[in-house]
Design a protein around this motif. Structure first.
Motif, PDB file in Angstrom:
ATOM      1  N   HIS A  79      -3.784  10.539   0.952  1.00 19.89           N
ATOM      2  CA  HIS A  79      -4.060   9.805  -0.128  1.00 19.89           C
ATOM      3  C   HIS A  79      -3.359   8.260  -0.053  1.00 19.89           C
ATOM      4  O   HIS A  79      -2.332   8.145   0.380  1.00 19.89           O
ATOM      5  CB  HIS A  79      -4.234  10.126  -1.366  1.00 19.89           C
ATOM      6  N   GLU A  80      -4.186   7.158  -0.054  1.00 20.40           N
ATOM      7  CA  GLU A  80      -3.654   5.954   0.133  1.00 20.40           C
ATOM      8  C   GLU A  80      -4.298   5.016  -1.019  1.00 20.40           C
ATOM      9  O   GLU A  80      -5.594   4.970  -1.166  1.00 20.40           O
ATOM     10  CB  GLU A  80      -4.110   5.179   1.405  1.00 20.40           C
ATOM     11  N   ALA A  81      -3.585   4.181  -1.698  1.00 24.74           N
ATOM     12  CA  ALA A  81      -4.065   3.139  -2.664  1.00 24.74           C
ATOM     13  C   ALA A  81      -2.872   2.318  -2.853  1.00 24.74           C
ATOM     14  O   ALA A  81      -1.631   2.411  -2.367  1.00 24.74           O
ATOM     15  CB  ALA A  81      -4.313   3.955  -3.891  1.00 24.74           C
ATOM     16  N   GLU A  82      -3.158   0.944  -3.445  1.00 27.10           N
ATOM     17  CA  GLU A  82      -1.994  -0.040  -3.739  1.00 27.10           C
ATOM     18  C   GLU A  82      -1.020   0.993  -4.837  1.00 27.10           C
ATOM     19  O   GLU A  82       0.005   0.467  -4.773  1.00 27.10           O
ATOM     20  CB  GLU A  82      -2.854  -0.922  -4.550  1.00 27.10           C
ATOM     21  N   ASP A  83      -1.746   1.484  -5.875  1.00 31.03           N
ATOM     22  CA  ASP A  83      -0.735   2.116  -6.869  1.00 31.03           C
ATOM     23  C   ASP A  83      -1.109   3.546  -7.143  1.00 31.03           C
ATOM     24  O   ASP A  83      -2.245   4.064  -7.996  1.00 31.03           O
ATOM     25  CB  ASP A  83      -0.821   1.488  -8.253  1.00 31.03           C
ATOM     26  N   LEU A  84      -0.287   4.565  -6.342  1.00 38.86           N
ATOM     27  CA  LEU A  84      -0.924   6.022  -6.333  1.00 38.86           C
ATOM     28  C   LEU A  84      -0.919   6.832  -7.533  1.00 38.86           C
ATOM     29  O   LEU A  84      -1.690   7.447  -8.060  1.00 38.86           O
ATOM     30  CB  LEU A  84      -0.339   6.729  -5.302  1.00 38.86           C
ATOM     31  N   ALA A  85       0.177   6.582  -8.482  1.00 41.77           N
ATOM     32  CA  ALA A  85       0.296   7.074  -9.827  1.00 41.77           C
ATOM     33  C   ALA A  85      -0.787   6.424 -10.631  1.00 41.77           C
ATOM     34  O   ALA A  85      -1.246   7.329 -11.344  1.00 41.77           O
ATOM     35  CB  ALA A  85       1.582   6.647 -10.546  1.00 41.77           C
ATOM     36  N   LYS A  86      -1.200   5.364 -10.585  1.00 43.34           N
ATOM     37  CA  LYS A  86      -2.241   4.835 -11.502  1.00 43.34           C
ATOM     38  C   LYS A  86      -3.602   5.486 -10.840  1.00 43.34           C
ATOM     39  O   LYS A  86      -4.554   5.758 -11.773  1.00 43.34           O
ATOM     40  CB  LYS A  86      -2.538   3.257 -11.363  1.00 43.34           C
ATOM     41  N   THR A  87      -3.879   5.558  -9.609  1.00 42.66           N
ATOM     42  CA  THR A  87      -4.998   6.386  -9.013  1.00 42.66           C
ATOM     43  C   THR A  87      -5.122   7.792  -9.456  1.00 42.66           C
ATOM     44  O   THR A  87      -5.987   8.224  -9.912  1.00 42.66           O
ATOM     45  CB  THR A  87      -5.023   6.293  -7.658  1.00 42.66           C
ATOM     46  N   PHE A  88      -3.932   8.508  -9.382  1.00 38.03           N
ATOM     47  CA  PHE A  88      -4.065   9.778  -9.952  1.00 38.03           C
ATOM     48  C   PHE A  88      -4.264   9.927 -11.508  1.00 38.03           C
ATOM     49  O   PHE A  88      -4.877  10.872 -11.832  1.00 38.03           O
ATOM     50  CB  PHE A  88      -2.716  10.594  -9.565  1.00 38.03           C
ATOM     51  N   GLN A  89      -3.889   8.903 -12.271  1.00 37.05           N
ATOM     52  CA  GLN A  89      -3.884   8.990 -13.556  1.00 37.05           C
ATOM     53  C   GLN A  89      -5.578   8.585 -14.099  1.00 37.05           C
ATOM     54  O   GLN A  89      -6.249   9.197 -14.719  1.00 37.05           O
ATOM     55  CB  GLN A  89      -3.013   8.021 -14.290  1.00 37.05           C
ATOM     56  N   ALA A  90      -6.083   7.954 -13.281  1.00 36.84           N
ATOM     57  CA  ALA A  90      -7.479   7.506 -13.169  1.00 36.84           C
ATOM     58  C   ALA A  90      -8.293   8.832 -12.880  1.00 36.84           C
ATOM     59  O   ALA A  90      -9.509   9.140 -13.773  1.00 36.84           O
ATOM     60  CB  ALA A  90      -7.797   6.396 -12.285  1.00 36.84           C
ATOM     61  N   VAL A  91      -7.862   9.479 -11.990  1.00 36.82           N
ATOM     62  CA  VAL A  91      -8.483  10.781 -11.706  1.00 36.82           C
ATOM     63  C   VAL A  91      -8.603  11.797 -12.970  1.00 36.82           C
ATOM     64  O   VAL A  91      -9.539  12.345 -13.396  1.00 36.82           O
ATOM     65  CB  VAL A  91      -7.947  11.612 -10.458  1.00 36.82           C
ATOM     66  N   ALA A  92      -7.457  11.818 -13.632  1.00 38.31           N
ATOM     67  CA  ALA A  92      -7.124  12.766 -14.521  1.00 38.31           C
ATOM     68  C   ALA A  92      -7.888  12.637 -15.861  1.00 38.31           C
ATOM     69  O   ALA A  92      -8.233  13.248 -16.807  1.00 38.31           O
ATOM     70  CB  ALA A  92      -5.701  12.879 -14.743  1.00 38.31           C
ATOM     71  N   MET A 145       0.944  -1.235  -0.160  1.00 43.08           N
ATOM     72  CA  MET A 145      -0.051   0.165   0.134  1.00 43.08           C
ATOM     73  C   MET A 145       1.004   1.195   0.008  1.00 43.08           C
ATOM     74  O   MET A 145       1.864   1.334   0.549  1.00 43.08           O
ATOM     75  CB  MET A 145      -0.971   0.047   1.316  1.00 43.08           C
ATOM     76  N   GLU A 146       0.620   2.185  -0.865  1.00 39.98           N
ATOM     77  CA  GLU A 146       1.453   3.516  -0.652  1.00 39.98           C
ATOM     78  C   GLU A 146       0.476   4.619  -0.176  1.00 39.98           C
ATOM     79  O   GLU A 146      -0.715   4.436  -0.298  1.00 39.98           O
ATOM     80  CB  GLU A 146       1.627   3.908  -2.479  1.00 39.98           C
ATOM     81  N   CYS A 147       1.135   5.440   0.049  1.00 40.76           N
ATOM     82  CA  CYS A 147       0.492   6.744   1.004  1.00 40.76           C
ATOM     83  C   CYS A 147       1.336   7.999   0.550  1.00 40.76           C
ATOM     84  O   CYS A 147       2.462   8.019   0.427  1.00 40.76           O
ATOM     85  CB  CYS A 147       0.183   6.576   2.236  1.00 40.76           C
ATOM     86  N   LEU A 196      -8.373   3.900  -4.692  1.00 44.20           N
ATOM     87  CA  LEU A 196      -8.179   4.832  -3.553  1.00 44.20           C
ATOM     88  C   LEU A 196      -8.780   4.169  -2.246  1.00 44.20           C
ATOM     89  O   LEU A 196      -9.854   4.040  -2.197  1.00 44.20           O
ATOM     90  CB  LEU A 196      -8.544   6.088  -3.645  1.00 44.20           C
ATOM     91  N   THR A 197      -8.102   3.795  -1.276  1.00 44.25           N
ATOM     92  CA  THR A 197      -8.579   3.115  -0.087  1.00 44.25           C
ATOM     93  C   THR A 197      -8.873   4.056   1.093  1.00 44.25           C
ATOM     94  O   THR A 197      -9.497   3.839   1.961  1.00 44.25           O
ATOM     95  CB  THR A 197      -7.381   1.935   0.382  1.00 44.25           C
ATOM     96  N   ARG A 198      -8.119   5.198   0.991  1.00 48.08           N
ATOM     97  CA  ARG A 198      -8.300   6.294   2.031  1.00 48.08           C
ATOM     98  C   ARG A 198      -7.881   7.607   1.556  1.00 48.08           C
ATOM     99  O   ARG A 198      -7.048   7.811   0.738  1.00 48.08           O
ATOM    100  CB  ARG A 198      -7.357   6.128   3.188  1.00 48.08           C
TER     101      ARG A 198
END
Length: 115
Positions: free
Chosen positions: A62-75, A1-3, A42-44
């Motif tokens: 922010h916390e997720a398994e893959d934050l870069a992927k999460t931010f790209q998904a938001v974008a 998990m990344e944060c 995003l988990t948190r």
């Protein structure tokens, strides 16, 4: 998990608009926002307001398994809630979708966790 913990300015004159945004995602858009965050992995998400002599800031965790992927998904999401959210964060913080696709907005240097 990344944060990651990071800060973004609340642009001058936009504090009331930021407060309205928070009220919307805790009220009528709560389920849409929850589904959005789950879909992106995003988990948190923790959001705080900080007043400084330099102005108002939002403090984010922010916390997720893959934050870069999460931010790209938001974008890149074409979901109506995500599009609405991107418009709001650009208006309130000056953050564009392009900024969310690049390198992370902050880098982690130390992470202590008990036990």
């Amino acid at each position: 998990m990344e944060c990651i913990t990071w800060f973004a300015p609340i642009l001058p004159g936009k504090l009331d608009e930021w407060k309205s945004l928070i009220e919307e995602i805790q009220g009528p858009r709560k389920e849409d926002h929850r589904r959005s965050r789950e879909r992106m992995g995003l988990t948190r998400e923790v959001v705080s307001h900080m007043q400084t002599p330099q102005g108002d800031f939002v403090c984010l965790f922010h916390e997720a398994e893959d934050l870069a992927k999460t931010f790209q998904a938001v974008a890149n999401s074409d979901d109506p809630h995500d599009q609405w959210f991107r418009e709001k964060i650009q208006a309130v913080h000056g953050i564009t979708a392009d900024m969310l696709q690049g390198p992370m907005p902050a880098s982690l240097h130390f992470d202590y966790k008990a036990g």
